[in-house]
Design an enzyme around this catalytic site. Structure first.
Site, PDB file in Angstrom:
ATOM      1  N   HIS A 198       0.850  -1.190   0.000  1.00 26.65           N
ATOM      2  CA  HIS A 198       0.000   0.000   0.000  1.00 26.65           C
ATOM      3  C   HIS A 198       0.882   1.235   0.000  1.00 26.65           C
ATOM      4  CE1 HIS A 198      -3.224  -2.767   1.817  1.00 26.65           C
ATOM      5  NE2 HIS A 198      -3.363  -2.679   0.511  1.00 26.65           N
ATOM      6  N   GLU A 201       1.499   3.897   2.988  1.00 24.68           N
ATOM      7  CA  GLU A 201       1.942   3.432   4.312  1.00 24.68           C
ATOM      8  C   GLU A 201       3.453   3.549   4.417  1.00 24.68           C
ATOM      9  OE1 GLU A 201       0.045  -0.429   4.387  1.00 24.68           O
ATOM     10  OE2 GLU A 201      -1.928   0.470   4.087  1.00 24.68           O
ATOM     11  N   ARG A 257      -3.382   4.497  -2.301  1.00 23.22           N
ATOM     12  CA  ARG A 257      -3.180   3.165  -1.714  1.00 23.22           C
ATOM     13  C   ARG A 257      -2.744   2.097  -2.725  1.00 23.22           C
ATOM     14  NH1 ARG A 257      -5.676  -0.385   2.408  1.00 23.22           N
ATOM     15  NH2 ARG A 257      -6.457  -2.303   1.466  1.00 23.22           N
ATOM     16  N   HIS A 325       2.591  -3.245   7.089  1.00 22.66           N
ATOM     17  CA  HIS A 325       1.590  -2.238   6.696  1.00 22.66           C
ATOM     18  C   HIS A 325       1.483  -1.202   7.806  1.00 22.66           C
ATOM     19  CE1 HIS A 325      -0.636  -4.336   3.339  1.00 22.66           C
ATOM     20  NE2 HIS A 325       0.134  -5.309   3.787  1.00 22.66           N
ATOM     21  N   GLU A 399       0.668  -4.558  11.236  1.00 28.51           N
ATOM     22  CA  GLU A 399       0.225  -3.167  11.094  1.00 28.51           C
ATOM     23  C   GLU A 399       1.044  -2.337  12.076  1.00 28.51           C
ATOM     24  OE1 GLU A 399      -1.945  -1.918   8.996  1.00 28.51           O
ATOM     25  OE2 GLU A 399      -3.205  -3.610   8.364  1.00 28.51           O
TER      26      GLU A 399
HETATM   27  O1  0X9 Z   1      -6.539  -4.124   4.457  1.00 26.17           O
HETATM   28  C1  0X9 Z   1      -5.361  -4.484   4.405  1.00 26.17           C
HETATM   29  O2  0X9 Z   1      -4.846  -4.930   3.390  1.00 26.17           O
HETATM   30  C2  0X9 Z   1      -4.494  -4.392   5.663  1.00 26.17           C
HETATM   31  N1  0X9 Z   1      -4.762  -3.176   6.361  1.00 26.17           N
HETATM   32  S1  0X9 Z   1      -4.306  -1.746   5.750  1.00 26.17           S
HETATM   33  O3  0X9 Z   1      -4.866  -0.734   6.585  1.00 26.17           O
HETATM   34  N2  0X9 Z   1      -2.742  -1.632   5.839  1.00 26.17           N
HETATM   35  O4  0X9 Z   1      -4.712  -1.683   4.401  1.00 26.17           O
HETATM   36  C3  0X9 Z   1      -4.830  -5.529   6.582  1.00 26.17           C
HETATM   37  C4  0X9 Z   1      -4.704  -6.859   5.988  1.00 26.17           C
HETATM   38  C5  0X9 Z   1      -4.913  -7.900   7.035  1.00 26.17           C
HETATM   39  N3  0X9 Z   1      -5.411  -9.085   6.503  1.00 26.17           N
HETATM   40  C6  0X9 Z   1      -6.745  -9.382   6.495  1.00 26.17           C
HETATM   41  N4  0X9 Z   1      -7.624  -8.696   7.129  1.00 26.17           N
HETATM   42  N5  0X9 Z   1      -7.078 -10.435   5.782  1.00 26.17           N
HETATM   43 ZN    ZN Z   2      -1.722  -1.719   4.100  1.00 23.02          ZN
END
Ligand code: 0X9
Ligand code: ZN
Length: 780
Positions: A198, A201, A257, A325, A399
């Protein structure tokens, strides 16, 4: 009005209409054009507001009221929303009207962004400033990788994994200590760290660069680092989404993003972390190209994920992988696509705690942890699901900081502290993988019981085996009872890292004890469980005393005193789907079940329950085994459907489910169901935990709408009563034969009131036992 201002406003308008759309784009490009009129400063007056939504519908609406969604959650909970001053009043008004908690997270987005640019400008003016004192564009990151390799004395190599969509190289660095005695470089296990899938980030590449920097620069002076670099080849790819990352260095695009795919419909970008080809296209990934979680046209449709897939596949001894992330401070293990726990969840729980504990020990920052699906939100096509699910390698999303105070615009003075705390997590993970050579676990769990005379297969996962496991060395050790020697048999490789063996089906009444072992390539034997104790499963016989698939009517009754429901009465039918009612019965065979009016009608509210309760009572059934059986447990299992989470006044009702042992004279509650699963749920109860089993059992379901306006639908299917135990033999004196001497021995015990003579298992020694003894004696 200038042309560029009109473009800018138009862009803003379009972005605002779509959910979770990365804005930026047009405005930034426009601002770069020389000679045009000045344009409004991007993000002037924007705030980030956190609104905690309670329903999927609110989640859907709230994203349409924002300019940019900062956390792309797919379930209910806190939403961080960037809103322009024009949109703010509508958002607040809606949140108030819905009674949703909201707070200002960032009062001035532009001020944060301006401060960030100013910090970078000043750092660039200073000479000899620490590389980690500020953020760096992709070109500087790549240059720094080359410098690190040059400073490594030949142990580190920079590589290009492949090209991005726009043709930028995706670069990484890999390193390991030179050959050591008995430890040649070529055989070492591998660990990998990567980031910036992303673009916005920015802290993610910093942490990756810190991992490479510390491991290379302190190899000679830090014993922990040296032990890791002596044991592993470490691979770091700091920026995967190179096009997106480069794009965010244009000020107006700072909050972009996705990658930079032209989707052909006026929108740009695929979310690389929804594009990986394991369970691609599932929950928590958008099909809309303008959405910030757009999954792409297929799994691995993007050059960046293709390149990384091929690169990771080329690492034959990869043991662990972390994708960094921001933001939220979370250590997330698989899976993200499903709420089912992964087969190695116990190992992940332990390592998650180890890593978050390490993070906390450095600066006292709290990171939570858990499976991605529940600890953050459902999302499919994410990298750890593929690395773990497809490659069988332990994988995480971390994260990084913070928890929303500055979000993606983390002040540069937090780069080093964030990197340091995560470096501790990385070291702990590496140390665990180094010191624990083989990880064994039971993907299907351990059986609660075995059936007499019936062998049963058992699966064992042996992870970390590549190069570590001595081929053919996985063994299952079993014995009948708790004394004597174990018998050892080789387990066969079923697939990947899963082995299969057979537990014996021994005589009723005893237990089978079992353990597993495997040898490492270095000649060490590893046991599971690791303690001296073995696992064990009791052996019993299974007797079915009631089995009803509802395909024929065995005598269920609808209605009871006090039932005043006007619609939605129980009937045995093949249901028609509504938003609250299933389309199919629970079992794969047959189509019928008991359902509260199976018709769908013109809306889900037409044939649901209204006005009171409707009661369904089972026919009489027995929960007793054949005579002279020593019972270990009696189990009632049923499938039920319940829906009460739609309509006004949702969730105000429940369905009490009760059992009777005296033909319905008295009832004991098994459960008061409120679970809106939108699925058939199979429930099991040990009858002895509620009532003592009898020959006059009944089961009762009271479905009802007592509240106002809520939709209530309920269903029942596949009721099963099983008794586990051992039929007693007539060989009372246990001399191997059933004869007159057994009768004599029984009567001696009976006269003495010995518990062994309680043949009918009613808790006392009395006349009934004589009858049951003779039944068993005649049986042989
Ligand atoms: O949404 C995402 O890809 C990640 N969060 S972010 O805020 N950096 O975009 C989290 C991914 C974690 N994995 C799952 N929830 N499957
Ligand atoms: Zn991310």
């Amino acid at each position: 009005m200038s042309k560029s201002l009109i473009h800018w406003l138009a862009h803003r308008l379009v972005c605002g209409l779509a959910a979770c759309v990365g804005l930026a784009g047009g405005a930034g490009a426009m601002a770069q054009v020389a000679g045009e009129d000045p344009v409004p400063v991007p993000f002037a007056g924007d705030q980030v507001i956190r609104v905690t939504v309670q329903t999927q519908e609110q989640l859907r609406i709230v994203t349409t009221l924002a300019d940019n969604v900062w956390n792309c959650r797919s379930g209910v909970g806190p939403m961080d929303l960037q809103v322009s001053p024009q949109k703010l009043p509508a958002l607040i008004q809606w949140a108030d009207q819905q009674n949703l908690p909201h707070e200002v997270l960032i009062p001035d987005v532009k001020a944060l962004l301006d401060a960030e640019r100013e910090q970078i400008r000043i750092a660039n003016l200073q000479r000899n400033v620490d590389w980690f004192a500020t953020y760096h564009p992709i070109t500087e990151i790549n240059t720094r990788l080359d410098e690190l390799a040059a400073e490594s004395g030949g142990t580190a190599t920079v590589f290009t994994a492949g090209q991005s969509l726009e043709g930028r190289p995706i670069k990484g660095i890999r390193f390991s200590a030179p050959d050591l005695p008995g430890n040649p470089r070529a055989n070492r296990p591998q660990v990998m760290f990567e980031g910036a899938q992303h673009a916005r980030e920015w802290i993610s590449p910093c942490v990756n660069m810190w991992i490479a920097d510390r491991m290379i620069e302190t190899y000679a002076t830090d014993a922990r680092v040296r032990a890791v670099v002596d044991h592993f080849e470490v691979v770091v790819v700091p920026v995967i989404n190179v096009d997106g990352y480069a794009y965010t260095w244009i000020p107006a695009n700072r909050l972009w993003r996705k990658n930079r795919r032209n989707n052909g419909d006026g929108s740009f970008g695929v979310d690389l972390n929804r594009n990986w080809g394991y369970q691609w296209g599932g929950q928590g990934a958008s099909t809309a190209p303008n959405n910030d979680t757009y999954r792409g046209t297929a799994g691995f449709s993007e050059p960046e994920t293709q390149v990384m897939r091929d690169f990771i596949t080329s690492l034959p001894r990869l043991k662990a992988h972390i994708d960094f992330h921001s933001y939220s401070q979370l250590v997330l293990s698989p899976f993200g696509y499903t709420g089912s726990l992964c087969p190695d969840n116990a190992l992940f729980v332990m390592l998650n705690a180890n890593m978050t504990g390490g993070i906390f020990s450095i600066n006292g920052k709290l990171y939570n942890s858990g499976p991605s699906y529940t600890a953050i939100y459902p999302a499919s096509g994410v990298v750890p699901d593929w690395v773990y699910g497809d490659r069988g390698v332990l994988a995480w999303t971390i994260e990084l900081r913070d928890t929303g105070q500055t979000g993606f615009v983390l002040p540069a003075d937090q780069i080093v502290p964030t990197a340091m705390e995560n470096f501790e997590a990385v070291l702990r993970l590496c140390e665990y993988v180094r010191d624990n050579q083989l990880w064994m676990s039971l993907p299907d769990g351990s059986p609660e019981r075995l059936i007499a005379g019936t062998p049963r297969s058992i699966r064992l996962n042996v992870k970390n085996g590549e190069g570590m496991l001595l081929p053919g060395s996985v063994r299952l050790h079993t014995r009948e009872g708790s004394t004597g020697d174990f018998t050892s048999t080789a387990m066969a490789l079923e697939s990947g890292y899963t082995f299969i063996g057979m537990l014996p089906g021994a005589a009723c009444g005893i237990s089978v004890e079992y353990r597993f072992s495997a040898a490492t390539a270095h000649g060490e034997t590893i046991w599971f469980p690791s303690s001296q104790t073995a696992l064990n499963a009791p052996i019993s016989q299974r007797f079915v005393s009631f089995d009803d698939s509802m395909e024929t009517d065995l005598g269920w009754a609808v209605g009871a005193a006090g039932d005043i429901a006007t619609t939605g009465l129980w009937e045995r039918a093949d249901p028609q789907a509504t938003a609250a009612q299933p389309e199919n019965d629970a079992s794969p065979v047959g189509v019928l079940c008991w359902i509260t009016d199976g018709r769908s009608g013109s809306s889900s509210g037409q044939y649901d329950i209204d006005g009171g309760s409707t009661t369904l009572t089972s026919p009489l059934f027995s929960a007793l085994p054949p005579p002279a059986t020593r019972v270990s447990g009696t189990y009632l299992t049923y499938s039920r459907w319940y829906s009460n989470n739609t309509g006004t006044g949702a969730n105000s009702d429940s369905m009490p489910i009760s059992i009777s042992r005296d033909n319905g004279a008295t009832w004991v509650l098994l459960e008061d169901c409120t679970q809106n699963a939108a699925a058939w749920v199979r429930k099991q109860f040990r009858i002895q935990d509620f009532v003592s089993p009898s020959a006059s059992m009944r089961l009762r379901f009271v479905a009802r709408d007592l509240g106002t306006g809520s939709i209530v639908e309920a269903g029942v299917d596949d009721v099963l009563v099983e008794v586990f135990g051992c039929a007693r033999s007539g060989d009372f004196n246990q001399d191997g034969g059933v004869d007159g001497r057994d009768v004599e021995a029984f009567f001696l015990a009976w006269e003495a009131g010995e518990p062994d003579a309680d043949f009918d298992e009613n808790g006392g020694v009395d006349g009934g036992d004589i009858e049951e003894f003779f039944l068993a004696w005649e049986r042989g």
